[in-house]
Design an enzyme around this catalytic site. Structure first.
Site, PDB file in Angstrom:
ATOM      1  N   CYS A 398       0.843  -1.204   0.000  1.00 13.10           N
ATOM      2  CA  CYS A 398       0.000   0.000   0.000  1.00 13.10           C
ATOM      3  C   CYS A 398       0.876   1.251   0.000  1.00 13.10           C
ATOM      4  O   CYS A 398       1.435   1.607  -1.030  1.00 13.10           O
ATOM      5  CB  CYS A 398      -0.979  -0.051   1.159  1.00 13.10           C
ATOM      6  SG  CYS A 398      -2.438   0.949   0.851  1.00 13.10           S
ATOM      7  N   HIS A 525      -3.544  -5.042   0.413  1.00  9.01           N
ATOM      8  CA  HIS A 525      -2.936  -5.582   1.639  1.00  9.01           C
ATOM      9  C   HIS A 525      -3.032  -7.109   1.615  1.00  9.01           C
ATOM     10  O   HIS A 525      -3.978  -7.673   2.177  1.00  9.01           O
ATOM     11  CB  HIS A 525      -3.678  -5.052   2.871  1.00  9.01           C
ATOM     12  CG  HIS A 525      -3.437  -3.600   3.130  1.00  9.01           C
ATOM     13  ND1 HIS A 525      -2.421  -3.141   3.935  1.00  9.01           N
ATOM     14  CD2 HIS A 525      -4.079  -2.500   2.668  1.00  9.01           C
ATOM     15  CE1 HIS A 525      -2.443  -1.826   3.975  1.00  9.01           C
ATOM     16  NE2 HIS A 525      -3.451  -1.409   3.214  1.00  9.01           N
ATOM     17  N   GLU A 527      -1.564  -9.219   3.267  1.00  4.65           N
ATOM     18  CA  GLU A 527      -1.402  -9.840   4.589  1.00  4.65           C
ATOM     19  C   GLU A 527      -2.733 -10.283   5.195  1.00  4.65           C
ATOM     20  O   GLU A 527      -2.771 -11.213   5.989  1.00  4.65           O
ATOM     21  CB  GLU A 527      -0.677  -8.884   5.554  1.00  4.65           C
ATOM     22  CG  GLU A 527      -1.427  -7.627   5.984  1.00  4.65           C
ATOM     23  CD  GLU A 527      -1.231  -6.437   5.051  1.00  4.65           C
ATOM     24  OE1 GLU A 527      -0.900  -6.653   3.870  1.00  4.65           O
ATOM     25  OE2 GLU A 527      -1.426  -5.289   5.513  1.00  4.65           O
TER      26      GLU A 527
END
Ligand code: GLN
Length: 600
Positions: A398, A525, A527
């Site tokens: 990001c 993102h 993750e």
């Protein structure tokens, strides 16, 4: 629907979220379908406006919900996808009730905490518990509800009252209360002290809730006489008292619960005893063993606004861990505070500056995570420059992707004032700009949020291969700014490649430097969708590149475009790993792709 409520006593920070997730894992291992709800008794509508440095990271869901990080634990442990409504806050409940009052729905009645707020809480729980979260049709069998905060907090009173009524309404056999508490050990005498737990259970009873199970946090397993004392004074059967003693990593907790037969106590309370199999946790156990046995380190420099609270980047750390386990390396994260890399620090505190640069230089790979605001941006740009010029693996997430683009524009295109308009609204070379759909006046829920699709516009690139040569990926977003599409052609002429874009082709999602061993930036993102045993593709890229395994990984992808099947892997790990920990002869295709937002 059966309900398991998890409350906390004595102190905050007992790991209630991990305990609740682990209970979910054990119940799932018994063959039940499990969903979860997290209650946060604060007034914010959601976690979106809260500082990650105060409250831990803001977790983002597929539907764009900005929620408490515990929902991340549930998603990772149970491999489920939750919705924004699975996170209840006081703010949401009051907003719901006040909206109803303004519409006149209460027909002239006085609107009160009891019964209107408490009814709204119960209706919310019943409605949300029915939402399927595991990709299958129909509701789950069990809903684990975690009540944030500690028993006795003023904020949680309406929730306690609502849950007390709720337990009565659903009736015995459908409700199990697990109270997580602390049994401290006084150093001088080394004695395990039960009094704090006794007091908090008394508080719970006084509020109308009776615990079925006590889960006691303590450094070591509880002595038998301590358990007996707790049982006698808290009116909880001996078999229903489990100790959550300190373990090397949180993946041990479900095993700890199983070993102490916590599932039997829960299933007894839920009237399910004897109707289910013993928990099947073989794959989980294997994963824990692998994780415990790792020794060869992979060092990743995390360059961020680190202020001491590692929960601020929780999902990023988990995603790094998942990828490291896949590559059979022990993850070592070196926290680099980005301002320490800047020239002003060199003048003010040369030692700090040198130490920060040494950490960066000694790392095997560099990660710049997401972030907001201009503090430390210069340091992040310097870190990206260092990684680019020194062939050090780099992953920008990001803001980290935007930093990579700004750095490239400044130092390769020689546009010295190139910047994001977030940091310099008057820059003559805005290479990252505000997105038209954002809002500068309202902060809550106004970003580009949640799951969006990225199409690979370049097939022959590292990220496409790592994702398993798929046409597109769905990943979660949370940003207000984007790469300026008008500068893309100019940037690409100088050697940077925008390999993934949204459906319009105007919004940049993935950037790579083809000439670099691994230099990848993603606007999303990744993750948030990484799971134990199913790590995120671009994190695998970073870790594999950082320990010299990237070619093996990419080759296995390039050689084999066979669709993914579960048989390819055991618990998401490559089938063969040679003695020194290097993966070789990896099985076909993207073992981390299943259920991870990847579509062929
Ligand atoms: N501040 C940047 C933006 O709003 C990056 C956001 C982030 O990293 N999550 O676009």
């Amino acid at each position: 629907m059966k309900y398991v409520l998890v409350t906390g006593g004595v102190v905050s920070g007992l790991g209630k979220g991990v305990t609740a997730s682990s209970i979910g894992v054990v119940l799932k291992a018994c063959g039940l379908r499990v969903t979860s709800i997290k209650i946060d008794p604060y007034l914010n509508t959601d976690a979106g406006t809260m500082s990650p440095f105060e409250h831990g990271e803001v977790f983002v869901l597929d539907d764009g919900g900005e929620v408490d990080l515990d929902l991340g634990n549930y998603e990772r442990f149970l491999d489920i996808k939750l919705t924004r409504d699975n996170n209840i806050t006081t703010g949401k409940i009051y907003q719901f009730v006040i909206d109803k009052e303004r519409r006149g729905d209460y027909l002239g009645k006085t609107v009160q905490v009891v019964p209107h707020i408490t009814d709204a809480i119960q209706e919310w729980i019943e409605r949300v518990a029915l939402i399927p979260v595991d990709g299958r049709e129909g509701p789950a069998d069990v809903c684990v509800i975690e009540l944030g905060g500690t028993i006795g907090d003023i904020e949680s009173m309406p929730f306690i009252e609502a849950l007390g009524q709720f337990s009565y309404r659903v009736g015995p056999g459908n409700f199990c209360l697990i109270h997580v508490s602390l049994v401290p050990v006084l150093n001088v005498v080394g004695e395990q002290k039960t009094k704090p737990t006794q007091h908090s259970v008394r508080g719970l009873r006084g509020l109308g809730l009776t615990p079925n199970i006590l889960a006691c946090r303590s450094a070591l397993p509880l002595d038998d006489n301590v358990k007996a004392k707790l049982s006698q004074f808290c009116h909880v059967p001996l078999a229903n008292i489990v100790t959550l003693y300190d373990v090397p990593n949180i993946w041990h907790i479900p095993l700890l619960l199983r070993d102490q037969k916590a599932h039997n106590a829960i299933l007894r309370a839920l009237n399910l005893q004897g109707k289910l199999r013993e928990p099947m946790l073989e794959d989980w156990t294997k994963m824990v063993k692998i994780c415990d046995s790792l020794h060869d380190p992979v060092r990743i420099a995390m360059v961020g606004k680190y202020t001491g609270l590692s929960d601020s980047y929780l999902s990023v750390l988990k995603a790094l861990l998942h990828a490291s386990v896949l590559c059979r390396r022990k993850l070592v994260v070196d926290w680099v505070t980005s301002t320490d890399l800047e020239d002003t620090t060199a003048q003010e505190a040369p030692d700090v500056h040198e130490a920060a640069w040494n950490l960066l230089k000694d790392a095997d790979g560099v990660l710049v995570p997401g972030g907001f605001g201009d503090r430390g941006v210069q340091g992040k740009i310097l870190a990206a420059k260092y990684a680019r010029e020194n062939n050090k693996p780099y992953l920008g997430i990001c803001l980290g992707m935007q930093i990579a683009v700004i750095e490239f524009a400044q130092n390769v295109l020689n546009l010295q004032d190139a910047n994001s308009t977030e940091f310099d609204p008057n820059t003559k070379n805005p290479c990252v700009i505000f997105m038209p759909e954002g809002s500068k006046t309202h902060m809550g829920g106004t970003m580009r949020l949640g799951s969006r699709r990225t199409y690979f516009s370049v097939k022959d690139c590292k990220s496409a291969k790592l994702y398993g040569n798929v046409a597109y990926v769905d990943e979660r977003h949370r940003h207000r700014y984007e790469v300026n599409p008008d500068l893309v052609a100019k940037l690409e002429r100088c050697g940077i490649a925008f390999v993934g874009k949204d459906e319009s082709g105007r919004r940049m999602e993935i950037v790579e430097l083809p000439s670099h061993p691994y230099y990848v930036g993603v606007q999303f993102h990744p993750e948030f969708k990484s799971r134990p045993g199913k790590p995120s593709a671009v994190f695998v890229g970073l870790i594999a590149a950082s320990c010299g395994q990237l070619d093996v990984h990419l080759k296995s992808k390039g050689d084999n475009n066979l669709p993914q099947t579960k048989q390819n892997t055991r618990n998401g790990f490559p089938a063969k790993v040679c003695q020194n920990g290097h993966a070789k002869n990896l099985p076909n295709g993207a073992y981390y792709a299943n259920g991870n937002g990847v579509h062929a």
